[in-house]
Design a protein around this motif. Structure first.
Motif, PDB file in Angstrom:
ATOM      1  N   THR A  60       0.377  -1.426  -0.011  1.00  0.00           N
ATOM      2  CA  THR A  60      -0.362  -0.227  -0.410  1.00  0.00           C
ATOM      3  C   THR A  60       1.065   1.754   0.130  1.00  0.00           C
ATOM      4  O   THR A  60       0.326   1.963  -0.617  1.00  0.00           O
TER       5      THR A  60
ATOM      6  N   ILE B  76     -14.415  -3.176   1.245  1.00  0.00           N
ATOM      7  CA  ILE B  76     -13.500  -3.284   1.629  1.00  0.00           C
ATOM      8  C   ILE B  76     -13.985  -4.127   3.073  1.00  0.00           C
ATOM      9  O   ILE B  76     -13.303  -5.230   3.673  1.00  0.00           O
TER      10      ILE B  76
ATOM     11  N   ASP C 261      -6.034  -1.253  10.249  1.00  0.00           N
ATOM     12  CA  ASP C 261      -6.619  -1.717   9.113  1.00  0.00           C
ATOM     13  C   ASP C 261      -5.999  -3.291   9.439  1.00  0.00           C
ATOM     14  O   ASP C 261      -3.985  -3.425   8.968  1.00  0.00           O
TER      15      ASP C 261
ATOM     16  N   ALA D 272      -6.461  -5.545   6.811  1.00  0.00           N
ATOM     17  CA  ALA D 272      -5.781  -5.835   5.564  1.00  0.00           C
ATOM     18  C   ALA D 272      -4.266  -5.522   5.122  1.00  0.00           C
ATOM     19  O   ALA D 272      -3.522  -6.692   4.609  1.00  0.00           O
ATOM     20  N   ALA D 273      -3.653  -4.413   5.908  1.00  0.00           N
ATOM     21  CA  ALA D 273      -1.933  -4.220   5.756  1.00  0.00           C
ATOM     22  C   ALA D 273      -1.245  -5.770   5.734  1.00  0.00           C
ATOM     23  O   ALA D 273      -0.094  -5.625   5.911  1.00  0.00           O
TER      24      ALA D 273
ATOM     25  N   ASN E  47      -1.579  -9.405   3.517  1.00  0.00           N
ATOM     26  CA  ASN E  47      -1.139  -8.510   2.828  1.00  0.00           C
ATOM     27  C   ASN E  47       0.300  -8.335   2.662  1.00  0.00           C
ATOM     28  O   ASN E  47       1.044  -8.850   1.877  1.00  0.00           O
TER      29      ASN E  47
ATOM     30  N   TRP F 166      -9.553  -4.732  -4.007  1.00  0.00           N
ATOM     31  CA  TRP F 166      -8.017  -4.201  -3.766  1.00  0.00           C
ATOM     32  C   TRP F 166      -8.585  -3.624  -4.678  1.00  0.00           C
ATOM     33  O   TRP F 166      -7.261  -1.881  -4.545  1.00  0.00           O
TER      34      TRP F 166
ATOM     35  N   GLN G 230      -8.499   0.218  -2.144  1.00  0.00           N
ATOM     36  CA  GLN G 230      -7.847  -0.194  -1.554  1.00  0.00           C
ATOM     37  C   GLN G 230      -6.529   0.915  -2.648  1.00  0.00           C
ATOM     38  O   GLN G 230      -5.931   1.372  -1.784  1.00  0.00           O
TER      39      GLN G 230
ATOM     40  N   GLY H  52      -4.601   2.308   7.783  1.00  0.00           N
ATOM     41  CA  GLY H  52      -4.588   1.899   6.581  1.00  0.00           C
ATOM     42  C   GLY H  52      -5.778   2.965   5.757  1.00  0.00           C
ATOM     43  O   GLY H  52      -5.376   3.921   5.868  1.00  0.00           O
ATOM     44  N   ALA H  53      -6.927   3.076   5.426  1.00  0.00           N
ATOM     45  CA  ALA H  53      -7.926   3.501   4.526  1.00  0.00           C
ATOM     46  C   ALA H  53      -8.986   4.107   5.199  1.00  0.00           C
ATOM     47  O   ALA H  53      -8.955   5.476   4.416  1.00  0.00           O
TER      48      ALA H  53
END
Length: 493
Positions: free
Chosen positions: A37, A74, A134, A136-137, A140, A280, A283, A347-348
Motif C-alpha cells: 500500500t 473493503i 487495518d 488488510a495491511a 497483505n 483491492w 484500497q 490503512g484506508a
C-alpha cells in the motif's frame, strides 16, 4: 483540458495509467518487506500536483465520497472472508479492542499530540482519526512473505479491524462537533449515542446478512455474474439503509458480509474473487488519493511532528492500550498480546476520516490531514516492514502446506450433497506410496484429480501417490472424518 469526448477519454487514460502502474508495482513490492500500500501512495505522490504527473487534485468532497464507498467494499469483502467459528472464539477481545481500545488510543494520541504543542481541539480530532487499524495491511504484508499467522491471533486482528472502524467514525464526528460547537457534546449523551449507533448497526447487519443470504440462495438468476451484482447491491443497502436509520453503516456492512459468507452462496468461488478484486481496487484508489491530496511542500514543515506522533502511537500508545484491554483474557498469551499491539497498521480508514474535518470547516483541518499522512506512512514503515520478522520471532507462524499449483473448483447454483476437497500428500501419511486402487475409500468418495508439480494426472487405479502430490477428492460430509484419517487435514481447512 480537451472538450468532450476528449475530456472523458483523458480522465479514463489517467485512471488506467495510475491503476496499471499500481498493479505492476505491487509485483515488485512482493520482493520487499515494505507493505504494498505504501507503493500505491508513492505513485499518488509522483502523479500529484507537485510531482512528475502535475495532476492538480484537491477535491476533498469527492475524496470523502469515494473513500466511504471504498471502505464499504473493503469491509464487505472482509466480512465475506471472516469464518464465523473463528469470529465466535475471538469476538470478545476483538470487540473490547474495537470499542474501549479505540477510545483509549484516540485519547492518548490526542494527549501526546497536545504535549507536542498542538492545541487540544486539533489534537483530539487527530487522535480519533488515526485510532482504528487495518488488518488488510497486516495480512497483505504476511502474504508478501509467504507466512501464515496462527488462527487465534489472526482472528482477533481481523475482527478488530472489521469492528473498530465504526467507533473511529463516531469519535471523529463527535470531536468535530465539539470543536465547531464547544460545549454541545455531553459525555453521557455521547456514550449513549455510540451505543445506539453500534446497536442499530449490528441489527442492520444481522437483518441484511440473514435476509440477503436467504434471498440470494433462493434466487434463480439467468446469469452467474448477476449474483455478484446482487451481493453488491446488498452491501450498498446494508450500509446506506443502516446509516439513514442513524446506525453504523460500516458495522452493518461488515456483519452482513460475515453472515452472507457463512451460508451457501451460488457460484461462491467466483463471487469471492469478484469482491476480492473490488476490495483491492478500493484500497489502491484510497492510497492513490492520499498521494494526490498530499503536498510535499506542506509536509516538510510538519515532518518532525508527524513522525513523532506516529512513532509514539506505534511504540508506546497502541501496545499499552492492547495490553490493558487483553489483560482479562488469560487464553491470549503475553507474546500474542505483544504481537497484536505491535502490528496495528493504519490503512484506508484514516485517509477517509481525515477529509471529514476539512469538509466540516474545522480550523487547521488541512494540517490534521498532513499529520495523518505521516501516521499512515510511518505505520507502514515501522511495524509494517517488520511484520514477517516479528511473526517468526514471536513463534506465531502457522505451518501450512503450500497451495497446489493448479486449483480445481466446482461451482453450483444449488447446494450439493458432496464437496471437492484437496489434500496434500505428506511423507508421513499412510497413503504415500499407495496406488489409487488400493485406497480404502468409502463408497461415496472418489479421487478426481492428482496434481504433481506442473502435471495433471488422471485418477487411474494404477496412479501411485507420491509425497508432495495434491489430491482432489469428491467427499460427502459424513465421510470427512474417515478421509482425514488417511489424508490429514484438507488444504481448505
Amino acid at each position: 483540458m480537451p472538450v468532450e469526448p476528449g475530456a472523458t477519454a483523458f480522465l479514463l487514460a489517467v485512471i488506467g495509467l495510475l491503476l496499471g502502474a499500481s498493479v505492476l508495482v505491487s509485483r515488485a513490492g512482493a520482493r520487499t518487506p515494505v507493505p504494498v500500500t505504501l507503493l500505491f501512495l508513492c505513485i499518488g505522490l509522483l502523479a500529484g500536483s507537485e510531482g512528475l504527473g502535475r495532476i492538480a487534485f484537491s477535491d476533498y468532497h469527492t475524496a470523502y465520497r469515494l473513500g466511504v464507498v471504498a471502505l464499504a467494499l473493503i469491509l464487505f469483502d472482509g466480512g465475506l472472508n471472516t469464518p464465523v467459528p473463528a469470529a465466535r472464539d475471538a469476538w470478545r477481545p476483538a470487540a473490547l479492542l474495537a470499542t474501549v481500545g479505540v477510545a483509549g488510543i484516540a485519547g492518548l494520541v490526542g494527549l501526546a499530540t497536545h504535549l507536542f504543542g498542538v492545541p487540544w481541539p486539533e489534537a483530539l480530532i487527530l487522535g480519533a482519526v488515526v485510532s482504528s487499524t487495518d488488518a488488510a495491511a497486516v495480512f497483505n504484508t504476511l502474504r508478501q512473505s509467504g507466512i501464515q499467522l496462527k488462527r487465534q491471533v489472526g482472528a482477533v486482528l481481523e475482527l478488530e479491524s472489521g469492528l473498530n472502524d465504526p467507533m473511529a467514525v463516531i469519535l471523529t464526528a463527535t470531536a468535530v462537533e465539539q470543536v465547531l460547537r464547544p460545549g454541545s457534546v455531553d459525555l453521557a449523551q455521547a456514550v449513549a449515542h455510540v451505543v445506539t449507533e453500534l446497536a442499530i448497526g449490528l441489527a442492520g447487519g444481522v437483518l441484511f446478512g440473514l435476509g440477503g443470504r436467504r434471498m440470494i440462495g433462493r434466487s434463480r438468476l439467468p446469469a452467474s455474474g448477476l449474483y455478484a451484482v446482487l451481493s453488491l447491491a446488498l452491501a450498498a443497502l446494508a450500509f446506506g439503509a443502516t446509516t439513514l436509520a442513524h446506525g453504523s453503516g460500516f458495522l452493518a456492512v461488515y456483519i452482513a458480509g460475515m453472515l452472507l459468507g457463512a451460508g451457501h452462496l451460488p457460484y461462491r468461488a467466483s463471487l469471492l474473487r469478484i469482491h476480492d478484486a473490488l476490495a483491492w481496487l478500493a484500497q489502491i484508489a484510497m492510497f492513490l488519493l492520499l498521494g494526490l491530496l498530499a503536498f510535499p511542500s506542506r509536509l516538510v514543515a510538519i515532518a518532525r511532528l508527524g513522525t513523532a506522533i506516529a512513532v509514539a502511537l506505534a511504540i508506546v500508545i497502541r501496545p499499552v492500550v492492547v495490553f490493558a484491554c487483553l489483560a482479562p483474557f488469560r487464553g491470549i498469551r503475553m507474546r500474542e498480546r505483544g504481537y497484536i499491539g505491535w502490528v496495528g497498521l493504519r490503512g484506508a480508514v484514516p485517509i477517509v476520516l481525515a477529509t471529514y474535518p476539512v469538509l466540516a470547516g474545522v480550523p487547521g483541518a488541512e494540517g490534521i490531514f498532513d499529520l495523518v499522512f505521516f501516521v499512515v506512512v510511518v505505520s507502514a514503515f515501522l511495524p509494517g516492514s517488520t511484520v514477517a520478522w516479528v511473526t517468526r520471532r514471536f513463534g506465531l507462524e502457522r505451518s501450512e502446506p503450500p497451495r497446489p499449483p493448479a486449483i480445481l473448483e466446482v461451482e453450483s447454483r444449488q447446494p450439493l450433497s458432496g464437496a471437492l476437497v484437496s489434500y496434500q500428500v505428506d511423507p508421513a501419511l499412510p497413503v504415500a506410496g499407495v496406488s489409487l486402487s488400493e485406497l480404502p475409500l468409502p463408497e461415496g468418495a472418489s479421487v478426481a484429480l492428482v496434481v504433481r508439480g506442473r502435471d495433471l494426472l488422471p485418477a487411474r487405479g494404477t496412479t501411485v501417490l507420491e509425497p508432495g502430490d495434491h489430491v482432489y477428492l469428491i467427499v460427502r460430509p459424513e465421510d470427512e472424518s474417515l478421509i482425514e484419517l488417511m489424508f490429514g487435514r484438507s488444504e481448505e481447512g
